[in-house]
Design an enzyme around this catalytic site. Structure first.
Site, PDB file in Angstrom:
ATOM      1  N   TRP A 157       0.876  -1.170   0.000  1.00 48.61           N
ATOM      2  CA  TRP A 157       0.000   0.000   0.000  1.00 48.61           C
ATOM      3  C   TRP A 157       0.913   1.220   0.000  1.00 48.61           C
ATOM      4  O   TRP A 157       1.358   1.689   1.037  1.00 48.61           O
ATOM      5  CB  TRP A 157      -0.920  -0.015   1.223  1.00 48.61           C
ATOM      6  CG  TRP A 157      -1.983   1.039   1.203  1.00 48.61           C
ATOM      7  CD1 TRP A 157      -2.507   1.674   0.115  1.00 48.61           C
ATOM      8  CD2 TRP A 157      -2.663   1.588   2.343  1.00 48.61           C
ATOM      9  NE1 TRP A 157      -3.469   2.581   0.490  1.00 48.61           N
ATOM     10  CE2 TRP A 157      -3.580   2.546   1.846  1.00 48.61           C
ATOM     11  CE3 TRP A 157      -2.586   1.360   3.713  1.00 48.61           C
ATOM     12  CZ2 TRP A 157      -4.418   3.277   2.693  1.00 48.61           C
ATOM     13  CZ3 TRP A 157      -3.418   2.080   4.553  1.00 48.61           C
ATOM     14  CH2 TRP A 157      -4.330   3.023   4.050  1.00 48.61           C
ATOM     15  N   ARG A 214      -3.968   7.227   2.176  1.00 44.18           N
ATOM     16  CA  ARG A 214      -5.225   7.921   1.923  1.00 44.18           C
ATOM     17  C   ARG A 214      -5.035   9.416   2.186  1.00 44.18           C
ATOM     18  O   ARG A 214      -4.632   9.805   3.280  1.00 44.18           O
ATOM     19  CB  ARG A 214      -6.316   7.358   2.839  1.00 44.18           C
ATOM     20  CG  ARG A 214      -7.691   7.942   2.638  1.00 44.18           C
ATOM     21  CD  ARG A 214      -8.677   7.442   3.694  1.00 44.18           C
ATOM     22  NE  ARG A 214      -8.859   5.996   3.612  1.00 44.18           N
ATOM     23  CZ  ARG A 214      -8.359   5.142   4.493  1.00 44.18           C
ATOM     24  NH1 ARG A 214      -7.634   5.561   5.520  1.00 44.18           N
ATOM     25  NH2 ARG A 214      -8.568   3.842   4.368  1.00 44.18           N
ATOM     26  N   GLU A 234      -8.924  -8.795   4.503  1.00 43.49           N
ATOM     27  CA  GLU A 234      -8.284  -7.848   5.417  1.00 43.49           C
ATOM     28  C   GLU A 234      -8.775  -8.109   6.829  1.00 43.49           C
ATOM     29  O   GLU A 234      -9.983  -8.107   7.086  1.00 43.49           O
ATOM     30  CB  GLU A 234      -8.582  -6.402   5.018  1.00 43.49           C
ATOM     31  CG  GLU A 234      -7.937  -5.375   5.948  1.00 43.49           C
ATOM     32  CD  GLU A 234      -8.233  -3.950   5.547  1.00 43.49           C
ATOM     33  OE1 GLU A 234      -8.366  -3.100   6.447  1.00 43.49           O
ATOM     34  OE2 GLU A 234      -8.341  -3.668   4.321  1.00 43.49           O
ATOM     35  N   GLU A 279      -7.920  -0.805  15.209  1.00 43.58           N
ATOM     36  CA  GLU A 279      -7.795   0.534  14.652  1.00 43.58           C
ATOM     37  C   GLU A 279      -8.159   1.500  15.769  1.00 43.58           C
ATOM     38  O   GLU A 279      -9.280   1.466  16.282  1.00 43.58           O
ATOM     39  CB  GLU A 279      -8.737   0.731  13.464  1.00 43.58           C
ATOM     40  CG  GLU A 279      -8.404  -0.121  12.258  1.00 43.58           C
ATOM     41  CD  GLU A 279      -9.353   0.135  11.100  1.00 43.58           C
ATOM     42  OE1 GLU A 279      -8.995   0.912  10.198  1.00 43.58           O
ATOM     43  OE2 GLU A 279     -10.456  -0.441  11.118  1.00 43.58           O
ATOM     44  N   GLU A 311      -2.330   6.531   9.641  1.00 46.29           N
ATOM     45  CA  GLU A 311      -2.956   7.097   8.440  1.00 46.29           C
ATOM     46  C   GLU A 311      -4.055   8.081   8.833  1.00 46.29           C
ATOM     47  O   GLU A 311      -4.432   8.179  10.004  1.00 46.29           O
ATOM     48  CB  GLU A 311      -3.557   5.974   7.588  1.00 46.29           C
ATOM     49  CG  GLU A 311      -4.588   5.165   8.355  1.00 46.29           C
ATOM     50  CD  GLU A 311      -5.181   4.015   7.574  1.00 46.29           C
ATOM     51  OE1 GLU A 311      -5.814   4.276   6.525  1.00 46.29           O
ATOM     52  OE2 GLU A 311      -5.053   2.862   8.036  1.00 46.29           O
TER      53      GLU A 311
END
Length: 278
Positions: A56, A60, A141, A146, A243
């Site tokens: 990745w 984002r 995934e 998170e 992120e």
């Protein structure tokens, strides 16, 4: 010397059993070195980790990933977020550490983490590359955790453990579809940015995921079987990422410049597989 050896062995065995779930009868947990690291050195182990994920690359907007955000010091893998200048799309430098190995499969995965105190994520997750079946592609995934150390808008990602199992299906029309099974959440106390916590997942089989917080079982997720009966059957790689989210207000330049709050700390990451007792 014998006393020292057996004391060390006893400590290791206690340490191992203290962090892992009770194994099934006839089995024992064995350390999976490819996905385990104590981060006690002075630089990242390039044999185990990429300091900028090849899986990745960009991230984002408005945050992207930079290798210079990643360091190993003071017994931690540290990802320091900062202002990024000179880019028309991205203005924040985050980080994405990824495992070199891509064969993480059934087993137990855990990390001891202290989140940053800005409105960016501190995450620990597994994923794999897309595979094709004709014109259809699929991907898995597993979001073990998170967390967001500073909440400005929706959701409570600071005091609640958030986990998810995504089966990503892309039909022949090319319209990607996330078929998700979120966890119910578990209370993080003290909040994730105020103390280290251990976040873990026992990937039991293709349809069963048990989650743990600070060594205690908190909930089970069963990935959706809407597309296939064994959705989480393929091996994955590991990610440790900071992120920005499209539903959360990004940190300000002043917040990013504050070294007391701009860094996520990974004390260690550990992985185990079940092996028969010999």
């Amino acid at each position: 010397m014998k006393v020292l050896f057996y004391t060390t062995l006893l400590f290791f065995c206690f340490h191992l059993s203290a962090q892992t779930p009770e194994p099934p009868e006839g089995y024992q947990w064995v350390v999976n070195e490819k996905f385990s690291d104590e981060f006690n050195g002075s630089k990242i182990d390039a044999k185990k980790w990429y300091d900028r994920s090849p899986y990745w690359v960009n991230g984002r907007p408005p945050a992207t990933f930079r290798a210079y955000s990643v360091s190993v010091k003071d017994g931690n893998l540290q990802i320091k977020n900062s202002v990024l200048e000179g880019d028309s799309i991205y203005n924040i430098a985050g980080g994405a550490v990824a495992s070199a190995a891509r064969d993480a499969h059934y087993g137990y995965y855990e990390s001891r983490i202290k989140a940053s105190s800005i409105s960016m994520s501190s995450t620990f997750w597994l994923k794999n590359k897309r595979i094709k079946n004709g014109c259809v592609t699929e991907q898995q995934e597993l979001d073990i955790v998170e967390i967001v150390g500073q909440q400005k808008r929706a959701g409570d990602f600071r005091t609640t453990m958030k986990s998810n199992a995504h089966f990503i299906d892309t039909p022949c029309d090319g319209k990607e579809k996330y078929i998700s099974a979120p966890g119910p959440g578990a209370k993080i106390e003290p909040p994730a940015n105020e103390a280290y916590h251990i976040y873990g997942c026992w990937w039991v089989d293709a349809t069963t995921l048990h989650f743990y917080l600070d060594g205690k079982f908190v909930y089970t997720i069963n990935p959706s079987t809407a597309i296939r009966e064994d959705p989480f059957y393929r091996p994955m790689y590991m990610h440790l990422v900071t992120e920005t989210y499209n539903w959360e207000t990004p940190p300000t330049p002043e917040e990013l410049a504050d070294d007391s709050r701009n860094t996520t700390y990974y004390d260690w990451v550990r992985a185990y597989t079940l092996e028969p007792v010999d």
